[in-house]
Write an enzyme that holds these catalytic residues in place. Structure first.
Site, mmCIF file in Angstrom:
data_model
loop_
_atom_site.group_PDB
_atom_site.id
_atom_site.type_symbol
_atom_site.label_atom_id
_atom_site.label_comp_id
_atom_site.label_asym_id
_atom_site.label_seq_id
_atom_site.Cartn_x
_atom_site.Cartn_y
_atom_site.Cartn_z
ATOM 1 C CD1 TRP A 19 38.978 23.797 39.722
ATOM 2 C CD2 TRP A 19 41.158 23.648 39.192
ATOM 3 N NE1 TRP A 19 39.474 25.081 39.595
ATOM 4 C CE2 TRP A 19 40.806 25.019 39.277
ATOM 5 C CE3 TRP A 19 42.479 23.318 38.869
ATOM 6 C CZ2 TRP A 19 41.709 26.053 39.052
ATOM 7 C CZ3 TRP A 19 43.388 24.344 38.651
ATOM 8 C CH2 TRP A 19 43.003 25.692 38.731
ATOM 9 C CG MET A 20 38.764 24.277 45.882
ATOM 10 S SD MET A 20 38.873 23.785 47.623
ATOM 11 C CE MET A 20 40.528 24.341 48.016
ATOM 12 C CG ASN A 21 38.462 28.238 40.959
ATOM 13 O OD1 ASN A 21 38.023 27.263 40.382
ATOM 14 N ND2 ASN A 21 37.916 29.415 40.812
ATOM 15 C CG ASP A 22 37.365 31.910 43.196
ATOM 16 O OD1 ASP A 22 38.491 31.603 42.798
ATOM 17 O OD2 ASP A 22 36.616 32.691 42.582
ATOM 18 C CD GLN A 38 33.403 28.870 41.319
ATOM 19 O OE1 GLN A 38 33.550 29.011 40.115
ATOM 20 N NE2 GLN A 38 32.200 28.705 41.861
ATOM 21 C CB SER A 88 32.934 33.048 42.709
ATOM 22 O OG SER A 88 33.986 32.112 42.758
ATOM 23 N NE ARG A 147 34.773 36.713 36.667
ATOM 24 C CZ ARG A 147 35.217 37.275 35.552
ATOM 25 N NH1 ARG A 147 34.375 37.572 34.578
ATOM 26 N NH2 ARG A 147 36.503 37.546 35.405
ATOM 27 C CD GLU A 201 38.522 37.141 38.337
ATOM 28 O OE1 GLU A 201 38.005 36.565 37.373
ATOM 29 O OE2 GLU A 201 39.554 36.717 38.899
ATOM 30 C CD1 TRP A 277 42.712 33.172 38.800
ATOM 31 C CD2 TRP A 277 42.443 31.179 37.815
ATOM 32 N NE1 TRP A 277 41.446 32.730 39.072
ATOM 33 C CE2 TRP A 277 41.243 31.529 38.482
ATOM 34 C CE3 TRP A 277 42.503 29.954 37.132
ATOM 35 C CZ2 TRP A 277 40.118 30.695 38.485
ATOM 36 C CZ3 TRP A 277 41.381 29.136 37.145
ATOM 37 C CH2 TRP A 277 40.217 29.509 37.807
HETATM 38 C C1 FRU Z 1 38.146 34.056 40.489
HETATM 39 C C2 FRU Z 1 37.191 33.595 39.382
HETATM 40 C C3 FRU Z 1 35.850 34.274 39.550
HETATM 41 C C4 FRU Z 1 34.914 33.319 38.865
HETATM 42 C C5 FRU Z 1 35.524 31.980 39.232
HETATM 43 C C6 FRU Z 1 35.326 30.918 38.184
HETATM 44 O O1 FRU Z 1 39.219 33.199 40.704
HETATM 45 O O2 FRU Z 1 37.759 33.873 38.115
HETATM 46 O O3 FRU Z 1 35.781 35.579 39.040
HETATM 47 O O4 FRU Z 1 33.604 33.439 39.315
HETATM 48 O O5 FRU Z 1 36.897 32.208 39.458
HETATM 49 O O6 FRU Z 1 35.706 29.661 38.651
#
Ligand code: FRU
Length: 468
Positions: A19-22, A38, A88, A147, A201, A277
């Protein structure tokens, strides 16, 4: 190991597996671009957050590096399976060292989110600082949701802008430090006007072409929490950012948590997460999920933030077809087959054209009823991406405004296995969508009832950025 799967993109960044996000820690260090992200290498759902790591010489070809941060310390680790990790953050270069600043998160602990740093001399191995957390609690004007620090250096001092919320309003908290360890709270530099979301965020604050810009990814803001570019005036002495105007950074469905860096050519380059998301993410079935946008160079023109693919992307083009002076009408459609990964440039002469609306079809199939339609309304200056017949994945459409009072309409379309990034009029508006066609014909068509004059139409196949 890198998974082999038909859903892999040709020239967009993806995690090797999992999995990858930010995007995190974007920075130019020792003549290379670094991209952290992430990351949960152990599954295709969001989980304990690690920082994945990659680097690049040209902001286009990425090389995977070992994971940079693993949740290990009490401010970022717990036995709860989901709900802890290195959240993040960003990066800054100090005396030849690369320093990461990130949020440690432990759900159920109070406060759950703290700010921490990790230091590296080689840009590969990172050591968490003994003084962590360097910001142990949220300010009074914020809450426990605190955060995503974005750190930068200005006149020999360090600043960090951190997202938070209170009483239904997203806020950006500002801090200053001499040494990255001791931080002074300067106050809330900007906050939501009521429609800009109830939690901010991933804030980013910088100057581009002499204009101060604050980027935020607002939760529960307008249009699917779509990230905003807020222009205004920032005063680092008073710590206030006074809002002037704001707009969506990207009018598409699949764009979140963008972050920027500045490189050796003084370019402000932005990369965003090419998902949002809670979207359906069909590549999960192949053992990986998440992609980044291409590197986009920012500029500020006509009181607006522009973004355009960095010129290095053009090095990927091959087998180009270039034509000029094409007239499209009900007698004369344009249709061709594209490579799965393509770069398209269309220039429409609006003075000669009679058409009020026309459509561009991408990834259309001859065998299955499948296509992505870009419906362009030249009388209203509205471009709509219709995904109802796009195969697997989300079907929500999206619409962008554009200036239809110019002599020309210019479209640049970056197409990859399952993404379409559209840049209107040199990047004045941008629209990013993920699409998952099942067919393989990849037909590209332009259809118009009334006469539509294309002064220029160019398209190329795109090479892969991945080895092997
Ligand atoms: C944004 C977020 C950030 C948080 C991270 C967690 O997409 O919700 O606020 O640090 O992802 O993975």
């Amino acid at each position: 190991a890198v998974v082999k799967s038909p859903s892999r993109l040709h020239y967009h960044f993806m995690p090797p597996i999992g999995w990858m996000n930010d995007p995190n820690g974007l920075v130019y260090f020792n003549h290379e671009y670094h991209l952290f992200y992430q990351y949960d290498p152990y599954g295709v759902e969001w989980g304990p957050m690690h920082w994945g790591h990659a680097k690049s010489k040209d902001a286009v070809h990425w090389e995977y590096l070992p994971v940079a941060l693993v949740p290990s310390e009490d401010y970022e680790f717990s036995e709860i399976e989901r709900g802890h990790g290195c959240f993040s953050g960003s990066a800054v270069v100090r005396d030849k060292q690369l320093i990461l600043m990130y949020t440690g998160n432990v759900d159920g602990r109070h406060p759950k989110q703290t700010q921490n740093i990790a230091i590296s001399s080689d840009g590969l191995h990172f050591e968490k600082c003994h003084e962590n957390p360097v910001i142990a609690s949220f300010p009074e004007e914020g809450t426990e949701d605190f955060r995503d620090p974005k750190v930068w250096e200005e006149n020999g001092q360090y600043y960090a802008v951190i997202g938070t919320k209170k009483e239904g309003l997203g806020k950006a908290a500002l801090y200053r430090s001499q040494n990255l360890v001791n931080w002074n709270y300067l106050g809330i530099c900007a906050q939501s006007n009521g429609e800009q979301g109830d939690m901010w965020e991933c804030p980013d604050l910088f100057k581009v072409d002499d204009q101060d810009i604050l980027l935020v990814s607002p939760m529960y803001g307008l249009k699917n929490s779509s990230p905003l570019a807020i222009s205004g005036i920032f005063d680092s002495e008073t710590g206030k950012f006074v809002q002037d105007a704001y707009d969506f950074i990207d009018y598409g469905h699949d764009f979140y948590a963008p972050q920027t860096l500045i490189d050796d050519q003084n370019r402000r380059i932005m990369i965003g997460w090419m998902n949002i998301w809670f979207a359906e993410m069909p590549e999960k079935k192949d053992g990986w999920v998440g992609a980044m946008t291409v590197s986009r160079k920012l500029s500020y023109q006509n009181n607006q933030l522009y973004q355009y693919p960095v010129k290095e992307i053009e090095e990927l083009r091959y087998d180009g077809v270039s034509t000029s002076e094409i007239m499209i009408s009900n007698q004369n459609d344009f249709s061709t087959q594209l490579h799965e990964a393509a770069d398209i440039e269309i220039e429409i002469d609006l003075e000669k054209s009679k058409a009020e609306v026309f459509s561009i079809y991408l990834k259309a199939s001859e065998t299955v009823d499948e296509y992505i339609e870009l419906l362009v309304d030249l009388t209203k200056g509205k471009l709509t991406c219709i995904r109802e017949k796009s195969g697997a994945g989300e079907k929500t459409g999206s619409t962008a405004p554009f200036n239809h009072e110019l002599a020309k309409l210019k479209l640049r379309i970056l197409v990859d296995t399952n993404s379409i990034e559209l840049f209107i009029n040199d990047g004045q508006q941008v629209m990013t969508n993920r699409v998952y066609p099942l067919g393989e014909d990849n037909l590209f068509k332009i259809i118009s009832e009334q006469a539509l004059y294309l002064s220029q139409l160019n398209y190329w196949k795109m090479k892969t950025i991945w080895k092997g």
